[in-house]
Enzyme design. Sequence first.
Site, short mmCIF file in Angstrom:
data_model
loop_
_atom_site.label_atom_id
_atom_site.label_comp_id
_atom_site.label_asym_id
_atom_site.label_seq_id
_atom_site.Cartn_x
_atom_site.Cartn_y
_atom_site.Cartn_z
CB SER A 82 6.29 9.24 -2.78
OG SER A 82 5.12 7.60 -3.04
CB SER A 83 3.89 6.42 2.68
OG SER A 83 4.44 5.54 1.33
CB THR A 118 5.00 5.11 -8.09
OG1 THR A 118 4.86 3.83 -7.13
CG2 THR A 118 5.79 4.79 -9.27
CD GLN A 152 -17.19 3.15 -4.03
OE1 GLN A 152 -17.55 1.49 -4.53
NE2 GLN A 152 -17.91 3.08 -2.56
CB CYS A 153 -16.65 3.61 -11.53
SG CYS A 153 -18.11 2.04 -11.66
CB THR A 200 10.53 2.69 -6.00
OG1 THR A 200 9.93 2.43 -5.26
CG2 THR A 200 11.83 1.05 -6.02
#
Length: 344
Positions: free
Chosen positions: A57-58, A88, A279-280, A15
Site C-alpha cells: 500500500s506504499s 496497513t 503534531q500531538c 501484508t
Amino acid sequence: MRAKNKVLVLCTGGTIGMSHKIKGEPSSPLVPVSWGDVGLSAFKSFVDTKEILSIDSSDMNPAYWGLLAEKIGENYDKYDGFVILHGTDTMAYTACALSFMLENLKKPVVITGAQLPIAKQGSDAPQNLAAALAVAAAENIPVIPEVSILFGNLLLRGNRARKMNTSGFSVFDSPNYEPLARIVGEPPGFVLSQITPQRKPTHEPLQITDFRSFETNVLSLDIFPGMSNVMLKNILALEGLKGVVIKTYGAGNAPTVPNFLNEIENAVNKGIVIVNVTQCPYGAVDMGLYGASVGLLQRGVISGLDMSPEAALVKLMFLLGQGYAPESVKEKMQLDLRGEVTNN
Ligand code: ASP
C-alpha cells in the site's frame, strides 16, 4: 427464507496477501503476490471476490482510490456491503479518500488487512477478515453506512483512524473519536459490543467523485525547533503549490518570529491554503489559545481542529481538486463533510 446478504471483497494487496520474496526464506522482504482465494473460500456462500490490485500500500495513489470507488459504484446495487483488503501503511489515507468520494453512502464499506500474511500461522488475517465480512454483511447487526476500518477488536470511522503501531495486532486507533464498535469474542460468535450513533441517514443516491479531482500539488510540513527559514521560503515558493498541511506544536502553536510568519503570510497571499493540525496524537488545534498561534490565525492559516493529519491532507486534496476558490476551500475545510472533524 431470505437469502444471505451479499458482500463484495476488493483485494488490493498489503501484508495480508504477501509472501517472502525468496520462498522459504523468512529474512527476505515481504512482497505482494497474486491473491488466490486469501482464505475466502469458507465464505463463498455470500462473498464474491475481485482482485483489483496487488501492491504494497506504499504504492497507493489517487488513481487507485478512483478504481476502488469505481468498483464500488459499479457493484453498488448488487451487494449489501463491501470489504476492501488493503495494506496497513496507507489504509487511513484510502479510508479518508473513499469517505470523501462516496457521497450519500448507505452501505458498509469496511477496510481491513493484517499484520501477518494470511498463510502464516498465528496470522491476525482470519479474524480481521471474518469480522469485516460480518460488518459488511450486516446480517444480525446494524448497518454501518460509512467507510470504516476494522482491525483487531476495533471498528473505527475510516476518516478518523490512524496507524499507531508498526507491529502487534492492535494497529489502528481513532484518537479523537470513539470507536464505532468494539468486537468481542472469536468469530463466528463475536458481537459488536458498542455502536456509536451513526451519521444521519441520507435519502440521496450514491454520488462518486472522480479520482482525477484530487489535487496532488500539496504538502505536509512538520515544524520543528531550528527549522530553517530559507528552507521554508523555498518550499512555500514551489511552483504550483496549492495547499499545505502544517503540523504544529500542541494546540496549534508555531514560532512567533517575523521571519517565519512572513513566509506564511506570503504563501497565504499567493492563494496557498494552509491548514493547521497538531503534531500531538490526541486533541485539537485551538488557534488563539496561546499567543504562539495568534500569528498564524492573523495571517489566514485555518484550523484543522481535531482532524487527523491524514484526513486534513486528503480533504485538502479533495476540496482543491473540486476547483473551489481558496476562500471556499478554507471554509469547507472547517466543516464536517463525512464525520472527519468535530465541528466547533
Ligand atoms: N507495507 C504493508 C502495506 O501497507 C504493510 C501492511 O500491510 O501491514 O502494504
